[in-house]
Design an enzyme around this catalytic site. Structure first.
Site, PDB file in Angstrom:
ATOM      1  N   ARG A 177       3.408  -6.126  -0.718  1.00  0.00           N
ATOM      2  CA  ARG A 177       4.639  -5.477   0.537  1.00  0.00           C
ATOM      3  C   ARG A 177       3.733  -6.172   1.219  1.00  0.00           C
ATOM      4  O   ARG A 177       5.097  -5.840   2.368  1.00  0.00           O
ATOM      5  CB  ARG A 177       4.047  -3.632  -0.415  1.00  0.00           C
ATOM      6  CG  ARG A 177       5.155  -2.965  -1.526  1.00  0.00           C
ATOM      7  CD  ARG A 177       4.918  -1.791  -0.439  1.00  0.00           C
ATOM      8  NE  ARG A 177       5.749  -2.147   0.599  1.00  0.00           N
ATOM      9  CZ  ARG A 177       6.953  -1.633   0.214  1.00  0.00           C
ATOM     10  NH1 ARG A 177       7.918  -1.704  -0.793  1.00  0.00           N
ATOM     11  NH2 ARG A 177       7.933  -1.818   1.572  1.00  0.00           N
ATOM     12  N   CYS A 189       7.701   0.097  -5.915  1.00  0.00           N
ATOM     13  CA  CYS A 189       5.936  -0.166  -6.031  1.00  0.00           C
ATOM     14  C   CYS A 189       5.616   1.619  -6.649  1.00  0.00           C
ATOM     15  O   CYS A 189       6.771   2.590  -6.277  1.00  0.00           O
ATOM     16  CB  CYS A 189       5.967  -0.205  -4.553  1.00  0.00           C
ATOM     17  SG  CYS A 189       4.096   1.135  -4.285  1.00  0.00           S
ATOM     18  N   VAL A 223       3.423  12.063   3.188  1.00  0.00           N
ATOM     19  CA  VAL A 223       3.984  10.212   3.141  1.00  0.00           C
ATOM     20  C   VAL A 223       3.937   9.711   2.505  1.00  0.00           C
ATOM     21  O   VAL A 223       5.957   9.158   2.651  1.00  0.00           O
ATOM     22  CB  VAL A 223       2.668   9.612   4.223  1.00  0.00           C
ATOM     23  CG1 VAL A 223       3.004   8.150   4.720  1.00  0.00           C
ATOM     24  CG2 VAL A 223       1.836  10.132   5.259  1.00  0.00           C
ATOM     25  N   ARG A 276      -7.188  -5.583  -5.601  1.00  0.00           N
ATOM     26  CA  ARG A 276      -5.915  -5.889  -4.606  1.00  0.00           C
ATOM     27  C   ARG A 276      -7.016  -5.126  -3.054  1.00  0.00           C
ATOM     28  O   ARG A 276      -6.667  -5.739  -1.901  1.00  0.00           O
ATOM     29  CB  ARG A 276      -4.810  -5.417  -4.945  1.00  0.00           C
ATOM     30  CG  ARG A 276      -3.701  -5.998  -6.048  1.00  0.00           C
ATOM     31  CD  ARG A 276      -2.029  -5.260  -5.360  1.00  0.00           C
ATOM     32  NE  ARG A 276      -1.903  -4.559  -4.642  1.00  0.00           N
ATOM     33  CZ  ARG A 276      -1.750  -3.716  -3.989  1.00  0.00           C
ATOM     34  NH1 ARG A 276      -1.430  -2.230  -4.955  1.00  0.00           N
ATOM     35  NH2 ARG A 276      -1.911  -3.225  -2.884  1.00  0.00           N
TER      36      ARG A 276
HETATM   37  C1  UD1 Z   1       1.381   1.203   5.247  1.00  0.00           C
HETATM   38  C2  UD1 Z   1      -0.845   0.808   4.407  1.00  0.00           C
HETATM   39  C3  UD1 Z   1      -0.292   1.754   3.279  1.00  0.00           C
HETATM   40  C4  UD1 Z   1      -0.115   3.095   3.549  1.00  0.00           C
HETATM   41  C5  UD1 Z   1       1.327   3.608   4.155  1.00  0.00           C
HETATM   42  C6  UD1 Z   1       0.936   5.199   5.158  1.00  0.00           C
HETATM   43  C7  UD1 Z   1      -0.283  -1.323   4.861  1.00  0.00           C
HETATM   44  C8  UD1 Z   1      -0.633  -3.081   4.403  1.00  0.00           C
HETATM   45  N1  UD1 Z   1      -0.322  -0.425   3.903  1.00  0.00           N
HETATM   46  O1  UD1 Z   1       2.198   1.118   4.297  1.00  0.00           O
HETATM   47  O2  UD1 Z   1      -1.803   1.556   2.309  1.00  0.00           O
HETATM   48  O3  UD1 Z   1      -0.369   4.395   2.712  1.00  0.00           O
HETATM   49  O4  UD1 Z   1       0.687   2.581   5.746  1.00  0.00           O
HETATM   50  O5  UD1 Z   1      -0.525   4.934   5.929  1.00  0.00           O
HETATM   51  O6  UD1 Z   1      -1.169  -0.972   6.132  1.00  0.00           O
HETATM   52  N2  UD1 Z   1       8.994   4.470   6.118  1.00  0.00           N
HETATM   53  C9  UD1 Z   1      10.704   4.338   5.776  1.00  0.00           C
HETATM   54  N3  UD1 Z   1      11.315   3.246   6.145  1.00  0.00           N
HETATM   55  C10 UD1 Z   1      10.787   2.174   6.882  1.00  0.00           C
HETATM   56  C11 UD1 Z   1       8.975   2.093   6.861  1.00  0.00           C
HETATM   57  C12 UD1 Z   1       8.861   3.484   6.245  1.00  0.00           C
HETATM   58  O7  UD1 Z   1      11.238   5.095   5.158  1.00  0.00           O
HETATM   59  O8  UD1 Z   1      11.803   1.339   6.975  1.00  0.00           O
HETATM   60  C13 UD1 Z   1       8.961   5.372   5.125  1.00  0.00           C
HETATM   61  C14 UD1 Z   1       8.011   5.112   4.136  1.00  0.00           C
HETATM   62  O9  UD1 Z   1       8.914   5.381   2.702  1.00  0.00           O
HETATM   63  C15 UD1 Z   1       6.699   6.437   3.694  1.00  0.00           C
HETATM   64  C16 UD1 Z   1       6.954   6.714   5.333  1.00  0.00           C
HETATM   65  O10 UD1 Z   1       7.788   6.079   6.507  1.00  0.00           O
HETATM   66  O11 UD1 Z   1       7.034   7.878   3.187  1.00  0.00           O
HETATM   67  C17 UD1 Z   1       5.366   5.590   5.997  1.00  0.00           C
HETATM   68  O12 UD1 Z   1       5.456   4.124   5.494  1.00  0.00           O
HETATM   69  P1  UD1 Z   1       4.441   3.158   6.160  1.00  0.00           P
HETATM   70  O13 UD1 Z   1       3.719   3.936   7.235  1.00  0.00           O
HETATM   71  O14 UD1 Z   1       5.752   2.178   6.580  1.00  0.00           O
HETATM   72  O15 UD1 Z   1       3.422   2.062   5.117  1.00  0.00           O
HETATM   73  P2  UD1 Z   1       3.354   0.961   4.831  1.00  0.00           P
HETATM   74  O16 UD1 Z   1       3.560   0.352   6.760  1.00  0.00           O
HETATM   75  O17 UD1 Z   1       4.501   0.094   3.803  1.00  0.00           O
END
Ligand code: UD1
Length: 472
Positions: free
Chosen positions: A93, A117, A330, A400
């Protein structure tokens, strides 16, 4: 495919060193798409995710080479490609992190949507909202994000979502805003140390970002970023996993190369659960000689307990002297490890975004299946503490995100073997014969006693647990 065979019950003793942070290295590597010259990165862990992103970057006109000594060198040789293929992006991702730097520097990007995922719904709507606010035209077609912008203009962007801030979303919008004309503010920005490390890296290259580590970022656009040499921060999730390993095996483990300030919530939880954690500069010494105390744990954005450590703490609390409630705010669906922990004798159940963990005195080795990266770490920790042998399958998830974890653990007393996943490699202790399966008359000495529940929730506590589960 490989599997791990673990003989549990050995207290871990000695010193183990944490490597560079995967979640900082990935967005930093992606940001080198926007650099002029050769970037040299130190501390990039040797992981499958790093190899995958290297392939994505090569497909986007970069050379990526690991030098003797371990530094990673990255150079843009062709700034025309802008297509990140599904075949690569679907493997990881975090490949979506190329979107912001590519749009910022090359003004167009076509990146596959990452897809599903195991840890729950993971949209990228906030990433797209932020990039659109900077003036990008974005459409989604045939599973790809098509983004283009002849000019990016600074804007005031609110990046908060239903589950708080977004880590890679903040990285993407920040990396594009660096090239926007004028001033951008991002409020509800993620404060995770990995975002700060990316911001520091961009600033070293010539970007002008203020407020790193706070929810309000202010970014003045620049024309160009020049490549620099950078050391990636230590991996706080690996550090937390190792600290839990010391505690769950009732050992005495020194974890070196940490930033204690990045681990405050985890260390606080470990202490609340009864572990002794002593800090000496960039080292932490954890020890534990009794069953953990039950505690309630809630995974939150930084500086709260990381969702990436929720599963590992759950494994620890599975052996606590009472009932714990683990909540993930989260990723509320991130509980795939619970059924596998139950195969090892844990008494756990899920209620909405909570796991209700009734501690047992002992876990027993079993064959279990890893469902995702941190779930595999939790199963490995449980196996280290369990009686007898365990087998963890689908450990490609572990590979990973952890750099040689089993070697590191073996050096401090663990007994972990990596073998090909084949029936003949199953330990004899887990290979029940047909008769044994049909008639459960196995020697009692071979089988750990049924889990003993040390305490039961009072009626009022049960009510409280249900209430928590309902309202989060
Ligand atoms: C990153 C980390 C992952 C960690 C997560 C939360 C990396 C490569 N991965 O993932 O290991 O578990 O942060 O600390 O750094 N969300 C939305 N809309 C969006 C984006 C996110 O609703 O556009 C939601 C997600 O579904 C989740 C929350 O926001 O519930 C946090 O997600 P996010 O911080 O974006 O996770 P990642 O950046 O994908």
């Amino acid at each position: 495919m490989d599997m791990l065979v673990i003989r549990g019950g050995q207290p871990l003793r000695g010193t183990v060193t944490v490597g560079g942070a995967k979640n900082a290295a990935l967005p930093i590597m992606a940001a080198t798409l926007a650099a002029t010259g050769t970037t040299v990165l130190h501390g990039v862990p040797e992981l499958v995710d790093v190899s995958t992103l290297s392939q994505v970057l090569r497909s986007l006109g970069m050379t990526v080479e690991r030098r003797a000594g371990g530094a990673l060198e990255l150079t843009v040789t062709d700034d025309q490609p802008c297509f990140a293929d599904y075949e690569l992006v679907r493997r990881m991702r975090a490949s979506v992190c190329v979107l912001g730097p590519m749009l910022g520097r090359r003004r167009r990007a076509c990146v596959s949507l990452p897809g599903g995922c195991n840890i729950g719904h993971r949209p990228i709507d906030l990433h797209l909202k932020g990039l659109r606010a900077l003036g990008a035209e974005i459409r989604i077609e045939r599973g790809y994000v098509f983004a283009r912008a002849d000019v990016l203009r600074g804007a005031d962007i609110y990046l908060g979502g239903s589950f708080g801030s977004t880590v890679t979303g903040t990285c993407n919008v920040m990396s594009a805003a660096v090239f926007a004309e004028g001033t951008t503010t991002i409020s509800a920005a993620a404060c995770e140390p990995e975002v700060v490390d990316l911001g520091n890296f961009l600033n070293a290259m010539g970007a002008k970002i203020e407020g790193l580590g706070t929810p309000l970022l202010k970014i003045e656009g620049v024309q160009e970023l020049s490549a620099v040499e950078h050391e990636v921060i230590p991996d706080r999730i690996e550090a937390a996993t190792l600290l839990v390993a010391g505690a769950i095996t009732r050992g005495e483990l020194e974890v070196a190369n940490i930033r204690p300030e990045h681990l405050s919530a985890v260390i606080d939880s470990l202490r609340a659960a009864g572990a002794t954690v002593e800090l000496h500069g960039t080292r932490a010494r954890v020890s534990m000689n009794t069953a953990p105390r039950p505690i309630d744990v809630t995974a939150l954005p930084y500086p709260g307990i990381p969702t990436d450590v929720q599963a590992q703490l759950t494994a620890l609390l599975a052996m606590a002297d009472g009932i714990s409630v683990v909540t993930d705010k989260v990723f509320p669906d991130r509980f795939m490890h619970l059924p596998e922990l139950m195969r090892m004798g844990a008494n756990v159940r899920r209620e909405g975004a909570c796991g209700i963990i009734s501690g047992v005195a002992r876990l027993s080795g079993a064959c279990v299946m890893a469902s995702d990266l941190r779930a595999s770490a939790a199963l490995l920790l449980a196996a280290l503490a369990a009686d007898g042998e365990s087998v963890i399958r689908r450990i490609y998830h572990l590979d990973r995100g952890y750099d040689r974890l089993e070697q590191k653990l073996n050096l401090v007393g663990a007994n972990i073997r990596r073998v090909t996943d084949a029936p003949e490699n199953l330990p004899a202790s887990l290979h029940l014969s047909t008769e044994e399966e049909a008639v459960p008359t196995v020697e009692t000495s071979d089988v750990p006693p049924a889990p003993k529940f040390l305490s039961h929730p009072s009626a009022s506590r049960q009510h409280e647990l249900k209430d928590t589960a309902r309202h989060g």
